[in-house]
Design a protein around this motif. Sequence first.
Motif, short mmCIF file in Angstrom:
data_model
loop_
_atom_site.label_atom_id
_atom_site.label_comp_id
_atom_site.label_asym_id
_atom_site.label_seq_id
_atom_site.Cartn_x
_atom_site.Cartn_y
_atom_site.Cartn_z
N TRP A 103 -11.91 11.99 -14.11
CA TRP A 103 -10.96 11.89 -13.01
C TRP A 103 -11.34 12.89 -11.92
CZ3 TRP A 103 -7.48 15.61 -11.22
CH2 TRP A 103 -6.56 15.15 -10.26
N VAL A 104 -11.27 12.46 -10.66
CA VAL A 104 -11.73 13.28 -9.55
C VAL A 104 -10.58 13.72 -8.64
CG1 VAL A 104 -13.14 13.26 -7.44
CG2 VAL A 104 -14.02 12.22 -9.55
N ALA A 105 -9.76 12.76 -8.21
CA ALA A 105 -8.75 13.11 -7.21
C ALA A 105 -7.66 12.05 -7.18
CB ALA A 105 -9.37 13.25 -5.83
N PHE A 106 -6.53 12.43 -6.60
CA PHE A 106 -5.39 11.52 -6.47
C PHE A 106 -4.64 11.85 -5.20
CE2 PHE A 106 -1.96 8.83 -7.50
CZ PHE A 106 -0.76 9.52 -7.36
N ILE A 107 -4.21 10.79 -4.50
CA ILE A 107 -3.36 10.95 -3.34
C ILE A 107 -2.09 10.13 -3.57
CG2 ILE A 107 -4.56 9.09 -2.06
CD1 ILE A 107 -3.89 10.75 0.52
N GLN A 108 -0.97 10.77 -3.38
CA GLN A 108 0.30 10.10 -3.64
C GLN A 108 0.54 8.98 -2.64
OE1 GLN A 108 3.28 13.24 -3.89
NE2 GLN A 108 3.47 12.85 -6.09
N TYR A 109 1.52 8.14 -2.98
CA TYR A 109 1.81 6.95 -2.22
C TYR A 109 2.07 7.24 -0.74
CZ TYR A 109 6.64 8.52 -2.62
OH TYR A 109 7.79 9.25 -2.56
N ASN A 110 2.69 8.38 -0.46
CA ASN A 110 3.04 8.71 0.92
C ASN A 110 2.04 9.66 1.57
OD1 ASN A 110 3.60 11.03 -0.46
ND2 ASN A 110 5.82 10.91 -0.21
N GLY A 111 1.00 10.00 0.84
CA GLY A 111 -0.02 10.89 1.38
C GLY A 111 0.38 12.35 1.43
N ASN A 112 1.58 12.66 0.98
CA ASN A 112 2.07 14.03 1.11
C ASN A 112 1.41 15.01 0.14
OD1 ASN A 112 3.76 13.24 3.14
ND2 ASN A 112 5.62 13.23 1.91
N ASN A 113 1.02 14.53 -1.00
CA ASN A 113 0.43 15.41 -2.00
C ASN A 113 -0.90 14.87 -2.49
OD1 ASN A 113 2.57 17.52 -2.40
ND2 ASN A 113 3.77 15.68 -2.84
N LYS A 114 -1.83 15.78 -2.69
CA LYS A 114 -3.17 15.43 -3.14
C LYS A 114 -3.55 16.38 -4.27
CE LYS A 114 -3.85 14.50 1.73
NZ LYS A 114 -4.54 14.91 2.97
N TYR A 115 -4.26 15.86 -5.23
CA TYR A 115 -4.63 16.64 -6.40
C TYR A 115 -6.11 16.42 -6.70
CZ TYR A 115 0.43 16.67 -6.76
OH TYR A 115 1.76 16.81 -6.48
N TYR A 116 -6.75 17.47 -7.22
CA TYR A 116 -8.18 17.40 -7.43
C TYR A 116 -8.56 17.97 -8.78
CZ TYR A 116 -8.15 16.82 -2.35
OH TYR A 116 -7.90 16.37 -1.07
N PHE A 164 0.82 -1.21 0.00
CA PHE A 164 0.00 0.00 0.00
C PHE A 164 0.86 1.26 0.00
CE2 PHE A 164 -3.87 2.27 0.64
CZ PHE A 164 -3.63 3.25 1.57
N SER A 165 1.93 1.26 0.75
CA SER A 165 2.74 2.47 0.92
C SER A 165 3.54 2.83 -0.33
CB SER A 165 3.70 2.29 2.10
OG SER A 165 4.54 1.17 1.88
N ASN A 166 3.49 2.00 -1.35
CA ASN A 166 4.25 2.27 -2.58
C ASN A 166 3.41 2.88 -3.70
OD1 ASN A 166 6.53 1.26 -1.38
ND2 ASN A 166 6.59 -0.63 -2.60
N TYR A 167 2.11 2.93 -3.52
CA TYR A 167 1.24 3.32 -4.63
C TYR A 167 0.27 4.42 -4.26
CZ TYR A 167 2.90 -0.78 -7.12
OH TYR A 167 3.68 -1.70 -7.76
N GLY A 168 0.13 5.36 -5.20
CA GLY A 168 -0.92 6.34 -5.08
C GLY A 168 -2.25 5.75 -5.52
N ILE A 169 -3.32 6.39 -5.12
CA ILE A 169 -4.66 5.94 -5.45
C ILE A 169 -5.46 7.10 -6.05
CG2 ILE A 169 -6.84 5.01 -4.57
CD1 ILE A 169 -4.61 2.98 -4.43
#
Lengths: 126, 106
Positions: free
Chosen positions: A47-60, A29-34
Amino acid sequence: QVQLVESGGGVVQSGGSLRLSCATSGFTFSNYGIHWVRQTPGRGLEWVAFIQYNGNNKYYADSVRGRFIVSRDSSKKTVYLQMNNLRPEDRAVYYCAKEGLASGNWPPRNNYFDPWGQGTLVTVSS
Amino acid sequence: SYELTQPPSVSVSPGQTATITCSGDRLGNKYTYWYQQRPGQSPLLIIYQDIKRPSGIPERFSASNSGNTTTLTISGTQAVDEADYYCQAWDSTSARFGGGTKLTVL
């Protein structure tokens, strides 16, 4: 095998809130963004949103920025989509999808959605 | 915003070759992806980075990307290939999907 299972969909009134969950298994889980992607008969896939593998960055997407919040819980291997101030046009089947390449950069020009969950339906009544 | 255009429908006879196009400005300069969605199912990745097939995807699926068009080709089309097909690419800040093409095998 890799699995993503969405839950939390339902019927909510316009202006209301809903939290979707995406429970994952079968990969680190910790290696992949969703990503979250929604689908409607009229607007197709969006496309709605994305969270990077480490949770540090999010995009909408512009259509949800300021209303939706994506987060992740590593202990539960679960990603959430908090949807606030819902509008009738948010009505859709919401899918979560794992990014195909681990620890992808942004924008993920060489990355893709693989696999997808089965989806959860969100209905917003006016 | 960046737009991808697909024909709404394509028909093909079993065993023949189906071609589905997807057009966008300078699309050949971007990586493109194709997803198959059978009725009642979630999308499935069938082509990534223009021409690559994930493991488990039959060899009859192939694709190309040049100029303003990416093309999905299904050789020896089978009844099981009847589905909706979506192209996808990234612009600067968002994933963009084509409107989808319904492939009918008749």
